[in-house]
Enzyme design. Structure first.
Site, PDB file in Angstrom:
ATOM      1  N   ASN A   1       6.916  87.564  39.443  1.00 29.94           N
ATOM      2  CA  ASN A   1       6.521  88.777  38.712  1.00 29.94           C
ATOM      3  C   ASN A   1       5.086  88.759  38.179  1.00 29.94           C
ATOM      4  O   ASN A   1       4.415  89.791  38.183  1.00 29.94           O
ATOM      5  CB  ASN A   1       7.534  89.121  37.618  1.00 29.94           C
TER       6      ASN A   1
ATOM      7  N   GLY B   1      11.229  80.839  35.716  1.00 33.80           N
ATOM      8  CA  GLY B   1      12.085  81.606  36.620  1.00 33.80           C
ATOM      9  C   GLY B   1      13.396  81.956  35.949  1.00 33.80           C
ATOM     10  O   GLY B   1      13.480  82.010  34.713  1.00 33.80           O
ATOM     11  N   SER B   2      14.406  82.162  36.758  1.00 38.53           N
ATOM     12  CA  SER B   2      15.677  82.652  36.227  1.00 38.53           C
ATOM     13  C   SER B   2      16.488  81.538  35.540  1.00 38.53           C
ATOM     14  O   SER B   2      16.282  80.349  35.803  1.00 38.53           O
ATOM     15  CB  SER B   2      16.511  83.241  37.364  1.00 38.53           C
TER      16      SER B   2
ATOM     17  N   GLY C   1      16.948  77.615  36.529  1.00 34.79           N
ATOM     18  CA  GLY C   1      16.556  76.691  35.457  1.00 34.79           C
ATOM     19  C   GLY C   1      17.668  75.719  35.100  1.00 34.79           C
ATOM     20  O   GLY C   1      17.424  74.524  34.891  1.00 34.79           O
TER      21      GLY C   1
ATOM     22  N   GLU D   1      10.808  77.815  31.363  1.00 37.23           N
ATOM     23  CA  GLU D   1      10.527  79.148  30.797  1.00 37.23           C
ATOM     24  C   GLU D   1      11.414  80.116  31.565  1.00 37.23           C
ATOM     25  O   GLU D   1      11.130  80.444  32.723  1.00 37.23           O
ATOM     26  CB  GLU D   1       9.047  79.505  30.987  1.00 37.23           C
TER      27      GLU D   1
ATOM     28  N   CYS E   1       9.766  88.966  31.919  1.00 40.15           N
ATOM     29  CA  CYS E   1      10.742  88.151  31.185  1.00 40.15           C
ATOM     30  C   CYS E   1      10.878  88.631  29.745  1.00 40.15           C
ATOM     31  O   CYS E   1      11.971  88.689  29.197  1.00 40.15           O
ATOM     32  CB  CYS E   1      10.330  86.688  31.216  1.00 40.15           C
TER      33      CYS E   1
HETATM   34  P1  NAD Z   1      13.900  82.410  40.533  1.00 42.94           P
HETATM   35  O1  NAD Z   1      14.567  81.481  39.596  1.00 42.94           O
HETATM   36  O2  NAD Z   1      14.702  83.028  41.599  1.00 42.94           O
HETATM   37  O3  NAD Z   1      12.692  81.671  41.277  1.00 42.94           O
HETATM   38  C1  NAD Z   1      11.635  81.017  40.580  1.00 42.94           C
HETATM   39  C2  NAD Z   1      11.073  79.908  41.445  1.00 42.94           C
HETATM   40  O4  NAD Z   1      12.080  78.898  41.623  1.00 42.94           O
HETATM   41  C3  NAD Z   1      10.667  80.369  42.852  1.00 42.94           C
HETATM   42  O5  NAD Z   1       9.473  79.741  43.217  1.00 42.94           O
HETATM   43  C4  NAD Z   1      11.837  79.872  43.696  1.00 42.94           C
HETATM   44  O6  NAD Z   1      11.483  79.663  45.046  1.00 42.94           O
HETATM   45  C5  NAD Z   1      12.186  78.563  42.995  1.00 42.94           C
HETATM   46  N1  NAD Z   1      13.554  78.055  43.242  1.00 42.94           N
HETATM   47  C6  NAD Z   1      14.638  78.755  43.650  1.00 42.94           C
HETATM   48  N2  NAD Z   1      15.704  77.933  43.773  1.00 42.94           N
HETATM   49  C7  NAD Z   1      15.297  76.698  43.428  1.00 42.94           C
HETATM   50  C8  NAD Z   1      15.937  75.428  43.346  1.00 42.94           C
HETATM   51  N3  NAD Z   1      17.223  75.253  43.668  1.00 42.94           N
HETATM   52  N4  NAD Z   1      15.222  74.368  42.921  1.00 42.94           N
HETATM   53  C9  NAD Z   1      13.919  74.514  42.587  1.00 42.94           C
HETATM   54  N5  NAD Z   1      13.250  75.686  42.659  1.00 42.94           N
HETATM   55  C10 NAD Z   1      13.925  76.770  43.074  1.00 42.94           C
HETATM   56  O7  NAD Z   1      13.179  83.526  39.639  1.00 42.94           O
HETATM   57  P2  NAD Z   1      12.433  84.865  40.126  1.00 42.94           P
HETATM   58  O8  NAD Z   1      13.430  85.850  40.614  1.00 42.94           O
HETATM   59  O9  NAD Z   1      11.262  84.519  40.994  1.00 42.94           O
HETATM   60  O10 NAD Z   1      11.809  85.373  38.737  1.00 42.94           O
HETATM   61  C11 NAD Z   1      12.466  86.213  37.848  1.00 42.94           C
HETATM   62  C12 NAD Z   1      13.031  85.432  36.679  1.00 42.94           C
HETATM   63  O11 NAD Z   1      12.008  84.674  36.048  1.00 42.94           O
HETATM   64  C13 NAD Z   1      13.580  86.347  35.599  1.00 42.94           C
HETATM   65  O12 NAD Z   1      14.777  85.809  35.101  1.00 42.94           O
HETATM   66  C14 NAD Z   1      12.493  86.312  34.530  1.00 42.94           C
HETATM   67  O13 NAD Z   1      12.937  86.638  33.241  1.00 42.94           O
HETATM   68  C15 NAD Z   1      12.041  84.894  34.632  1.00 42.94           C
HETATM   69  N6  NAD Z   1      10.708  84.735  34.065  1.00 42.94           N
HETATM   70  C16 NAD Z   1      10.573  83.995  32.914  1.00 42.94           C
HETATM   71  C17 NAD Z   1       9.311  83.886  32.324  1.00 42.94           C
HETATM   72  C18 NAD Z   1       9.100  83.089  31.056  1.00 42.94           C
HETATM   73  O14 NAD Z   1       7.960  82.699  30.805  1.00 42.94           O
HETATM   74  N7  NAD Z   1      10.114  82.826  30.260  1.00 42.94           N
HETATM   75  C19 NAD Z   1       8.205  84.528  32.903  1.00 42.94           C
HETATM   76  C20 NAD Z   1       8.411  85.266  34.065  1.00 42.94           C
HETATM   77  C21 NAD Z   1       9.658  85.358  34.648  1.00 42.94           C
END
Ligand code: NAD
Length: 470
Positions: free
Chosen positions: A149, A224-225, A229, A244, A278
């Protein structure tokens, strides 16, 4: 675009298309790396350790400042690329560029402030006669795994502090939007020794997972999500981890609030980046006394948003990251409507576009507000009093940020103290961050803080050196 590993450009037999979500055009392809390529990146990063650690803090700082200048010179090109890979309006991409430049600048400054402290061992039993001090040392290889995002700024929040305190970095950019990050890493590589920064593209389930489980990675910095996480925290073992994660941020509008200000807060908070933020406003908790007036004004302002071609500077609402993502939002909203919620404006999908949607009569039990809805949706939950407002705000597994609108500062302070979130803003929506502030959620929203100074703390280890002078 190829990966960057040990200063070399590396491809793979398997390639993944990077698609513009607005028009479906393939912008570029990136390699789908496998485990052996990740191992190569880890080896190259470790090889760079000596040359990076030999550099003075002065030199590291200057080099980061040089990259700041390069990023400034490429601001418009990078913004255009961000818009085409994420689908966000060009003006929002320019803001992301300005924040990215600022984040990098903060790290260039912080590189000169990696302090230890003197420790009075003689304040402890038998400690007399010692002179002791601490040093903050780099951890080694940091794996930066980031979401789609805000791909560039969120990745710089990891790479820049990591290098500022002399760690090597392996970046796993988001699968959907890897290009801006990869281009940025090329700029860094022009300044730093080969192997200091490396990129590996491909799937999280393979590339990301291998980084998380490899014993030769010293720190995982993940954004990420929650689902990903949680998986990472279970697999990372003894590595340091910063997570995060998602948010489900409340915005409380009390009866005495400046309604126009609160409405503006929702427009900037729920619809920014098509709601894929997020810290976006995901639950509006409105006092019954003003809920009607607030909803009417919100609808008027929402309908002024301009949905369309993200590269057009008049556009204020772009696409979601994919049609699939937009369909998920559509389904969640439709389910809420079946359960009794009422759409006041919006509610229609067209490909990867989803209209800015205001939805009233939402109850805390609906999926729309239990889970993080990652789209341009402003759900209104009406409440009767302060106790109910705070209770609803806290009825979530998330705890990233929160916003409270009131002119009663005693009430504001009560909310600030009782709301379980990493940040509470008064008369500002949760969707606000300066890049130097400590940023990170409570509860399932994360572990650890970012914001350059705080990220440096999480990316260093403390050594105590004690001289027995007796
Ligand atoms: P996601 O968790 O699907 O992916 C994030 C990253 O993790 C990507 O690079 C993905 O390829 C990688 N990934 C996926 N599976 C993995 C695994 N098994 N092991 C290691 N890495 C893996 O998240 P998304 O859909 O790209 O982003 C949206 C989410 O991120 C939302 O929940 C949003 O709230 C959150 N987010 C949080 C913050 C924050 O700072 N708190 C900021 C931005 C987005």
């Amino acid at each position: 675009m190829d990966m960057l590993i040990g200063g070399k450009h590396i491809s793979s037999e398997d390639l993944e298309d990077v698609v513009n979500p607005y028009n479906g055009e393939v912008i570029d392809t990136v390699p789908i790396a496998h485990r052996q390529t990740v191992d190569l990146a880890i080896a190259e990063a470790n090889n760079a350790k000596e040359s990076l650690c030999e550099m003075s803090a002065f030199k590291v700082s200057n080099k980061l400042f040089n990259v700041v200048e390069k990023l400034k010179a490429n601001r418009e090109d990078f913004a255009g690329l961000l818009t085409s890979e994420v689908g966000k309006p060009i003006n929002e991409s320019l803001v992301e560029m300005d924040r990215s430049i600022e984040t990098l600048k903060l790290a260039a400054e912080e590189a000169k402030r990696i302090y230890g402290e003197s420790v009075p061992l003689d304040a402890g039993l038998n400690g007399k006669g010692f002179f002791a001090f601490t040093q903050r040392l780099p951890l080694g290889v940091v794996a930066a795994i980031t979401p789609f995002n805000y791909p560039l700024n969120l990745t710089i929040h990891k790479i820049a502090p990591a290098i500022a305190c002399k760690n090597m970095v392996i970046v796993k950019p988001p699968t959907e939007a890897p290009l801006t990050v990869m281009k940025f890493c090329e700029l860094l590589n022009e300044e730093f020794p080969d192997g200091v920064v490396n990129t590996v593209t491909g799937y999280g389930s393979e590339v990301g997972d291998h980084l998380v489980t490899s014993p030769d990675i010293n720190k995982i910095s993940f954004t990420g999500s929650i689902t990903t996480g949680m998986m990472i925290s279970q697999k990372a073992g003894m590595k340091k981890v910063t997570l995060e994660l998602g948010g489900n941020d409340p915005m409380i509008v009390f009866a005495d609030a400046d309604i126009d200000k609160a409405v503006k807060g929702v427009i900037n908070g729920a619809f920014l980046n098509a709601g894929q933020v997020c810290m976006g406003v995901k639950r509006i908790i409105a006092d019954n006394e003003i809920a009607e007036e607030f909803a009417e004004k919100l609808v008027l302002e929402t309908e002024k948003l301009v949905m369309g071609d993200p590269s057009d500077s008049k556009t204020t609402l772009g696409t979601l990251i994919s049609e699939k993502a937009a369909m998920q939002v559509e389904e969640t909203v439709n389910n809420a409507v079946s359960d009794g919620a009422k759409i006041l404006t919006g509610g229609t999908r067209d490909g990867a576009f989803y209209e800015a949607t205001v939805i009233d009569n939402v109850t805390p039990e609906m999926d729309l507000v239990i889970n993080e809805t990652f789209g341009p949706v402003a759900p209104i939950i009406r409440v009767n009093d302060v106790d109910e407002a705070i209770k609803v705000a806290n009825e979530t597994d998330y705890g990233l940020q929160a916003g409270v609108f009131t002119n009663d500062y005693a009430l504001a302070m009560r909310c600030a103290q009782e709301i379980e979130a990493g940040t509470v803003f008064v008369n500002k929506q949760s969707t606000f961050r300066t890049d130097n502030m400590p940023f990170g959620g409570f509860k399932s929203s994360g572990v650890g803080k970012e914001g350059i100074k705080y990220a440096v703390e999480e990316m260093t280890k403390t050594k105590l050196i004690g001289l027995n002078l007796r």
